[in-house]
Design an enzyme around this catalytic site. Structure first.
Site, PDB file in Angstrom:
ATOM      1  NE  ARG A   1       3.514  32.662   3.852  1.00  0.00           N
ATOM      2  CZ  ARG A   1       3.997  33.670   4.647  1.00  0.00           C
ATOM      3  NH1 ARG A   1       5.205  34.035   4.529  1.00  0.00           N
ATOM      4  NH2 ARG A   1       3.411  34.320   4.148  1.00  0.00           N
TER       5      ARG A   1
ATOM      6  CD  GLU B   1       5.739  42.186  10.710  1.00  0.00           C
ATOM      7  OE1 GLU B   1       5.406  41.068  10.070  1.00  0.00           O
ATOM      8  OE2 GLU B   1       5.781  43.131  10.311  1.00  0.00           O
TER       9      GLU B   1
HETATM   10  O1  LIG Z   1       4.210  35.585  14.330  1.00  0.00           O
HETATM   11  P1  LIG Z   1       3.060  35.906  12.804  1.00  0.00           P
HETATM   12  O2  LIG Z   1       2.363  37.386  14.123  1.00  0.00           O
HETATM   13  O3  LIG Z   1       1.573  34.835  13.548  1.00  0.00           O
HETATM   14  O4  LIG Z   1       3.402  35.467  11.477  1.00  0.00           O
HETATM   15  C1  LIG Z   1       4.034  34.562  11.388  1.00  0.00           C
HETATM   16  C2  LIG Z   1       2.616  34.212  10.199  1.00  0.00           C
HETATM   17  O5  LIG Z   1       2.475  34.607   8.810  1.00  0.00           O
HETATM   18  C3  LIG Z   1       1.861  34.150   7.831  1.00  0.00           C
HETATM   19  O6  LIG Z   1       1.545  33.671   7.144  1.00  0.00           O
HETATM   20  P2  LIG Z   1      -0.089  34.182   6.914  1.00  0.00           P
HETATM   21  O7  LIG Z   1      -0.973  34.587   7.792  1.00  0.00           O
HETATM   22  O8  LIG Z   1       0.682  35.315   5.873  1.00  0.00           O
HETATM   23  O9  LIG Z   1      -0.421  33.435   5.799  1.00  0.00           O
HETATM   24  P3  LIG Z   1       0.119  32.249   4.831  1.00  0.00           P
HETATM   25  O10 LIG Z   1       1.011  31.262   5.524  1.00  0.00           O
HETATM   26  O11 LIG Z   1      -1.071  31.617   3.877  1.00  0.00           O
HETATM   27  O12 LIG Z   1       0.731  33.292   3.632  1.00  0.00           O
HETATM   28  C4  LIG Z   1       3.513  33.413   8.061  1.00  0.00           C
HETATM   29  O13 LIG Z   1       3.521  31.978   7.195  1.00  0.00           O
HETATM   30  C5  LIG Z   1       3.205  32.709   9.734  1.00  0.00           C
HETATM   31  O14 LIG Z   1       1.950  31.223   9.542  1.00  0.00           O
HETATM   32  N1  LIG Z   2       7.525  39.857   7.494  1.00  0.00           N
HETATM   33  C1  LIG Z   2       6.649  38.827   7.877  1.00  0.00           C
HETATM   34  N2  LIG Z   2       7.229  38.531   6.134  1.00  0.00           N
HETATM   35  C2  LIG Z   2       6.696  37.306   5.572  1.00  0.00           C
HETATM   36  N3  LIG Z   2       5.640  36.291   5.797  1.00  0.00           N
HETATM   37  C3  LIG Z   2       5.654  37.188   7.333  1.00  0.00           C
HETATM   38  N4  LIG Z   2       4.313  37.029   8.256  1.00  0.00           N
HETATM   39  C4  LIG Z   2       4.292  37.600   8.999  1.00  0.00           C
HETATM   40  N5  LIG Z   2       4.979  38.979   9.162  1.00  0.00           N
HETATM   41  C5  LIG Z   2       5.611  38.508   7.574  1.00  0.00           C
END
Ligand SMILES: O=P(O)(O)OC[C@H]1O[C@H](OP(=O)(O)OP(=O)(O)O)[C@H](O)[C@@H]1O
Ligand SMILES: Nc1ncnc2[nH]cnc12
Length: 173
Positions: A58, A95
């Site tokens: 993302r 998370e």
């Molecule tokens: O602050 P944090 O606890 O690190 O969480 C935030 C991250 O989690 C999500 O990505 P995710 O790892 O789910 O991957 P994606 O973007 O491929 O969906 C989001 O897009 C952030 O990059």
């Molecule tokens: N609650 C949440 N919603 C969407 N993206 C996330 N990445 C980590 N925590 C998330």
């Protein structure tokens, strides 16, 4: 623009207890998507940034249009095994689990000023790992910019050494 009203919330995704903030409901609205990118880009105007960096996946969605709008370079940070040339790796916690991120060794020139863009700040683990990778390559992280902040997960404490800016915040799950 009521961004909060446009972000869809999905309970118990991807696992129980997580209230997932779904930005696809903003992305599918051209005016809202444009508004978000313009706001994120405006936060970087006076920082003399050379490179926008975004973590997979993302971070690509918000990072690349901001880089294009500012006429700056974009560097992708990817999950392990995806980048074809020589990389450096950093392991971190999310998370909901743990992961690792990589960047190409030659992606950043020493001294370049970098802004890291992502859709959401939760624990801060992803962007802290990204910042560490950039610093290992000699870059200077001047700003961390997000669309969404989950303040109750205290990501700003993890990222206390950096400037953090967000557009929308949630104070409770
Ligand atoms: O602050 P944090 O606890 O690190 O969480 C935030 C991250 O989690 C999500 O990505 P995710 O790892 O789910 O991957 P994606 O973007 O491929 O969906 C989001 O897009 C952030 O990059
Ligand atoms: N609650 C949440 N919603 C969407 N993206 C996330 N990445 C980590 N925590 C998330």
């Amino acid at each position: 623009m009521d961004l909060k009203g446009m972000i869809r919330e999905i309970q118990d995704f991807p696992k129980e207890g997580i209230n997932f903030k779904d930005i696809t409901t903003i992305l599918k609205d051209g005016a809202a998507f444009t508004y978000v990118i313009d706001k994120l880009a405006a936060q970087l105007e006076d920082l003399e940034v050379d490179v926008i960096v975004g973590p997979e996946a993302r971070g690509f969605i918000v990072g690349t249009p901001v880089a294009y709008k500012l006429g700056k370079a974009f560097v992708p940070i990817r999950k392990p095994g995806k980048l074809p040339a020589e990389t450096v790796k950093y392991e971190y916690e999310l998370e909901y689990g743990t992961d690792a991120l990589e960047v190409h060794k030659d992606a950043i020139k020493p001294g370049q000023r970098v802004a890291i863009l992502d859709d959401l700040l939760a624990t801060g683990g992803t962007v802290l790992a990204t910042a560490k990778l950039i610093e290992e390559l000699g870059g200077t992280v001047v700003s961390l910019n997000f669309l969404i902040e989950l303040t109750f997960l205290r990501g700003r404490e993890t990222l206390k050494d950096y400037q953090v800016k967000t557009l929308v915040s949630y104070n409770e799950e």
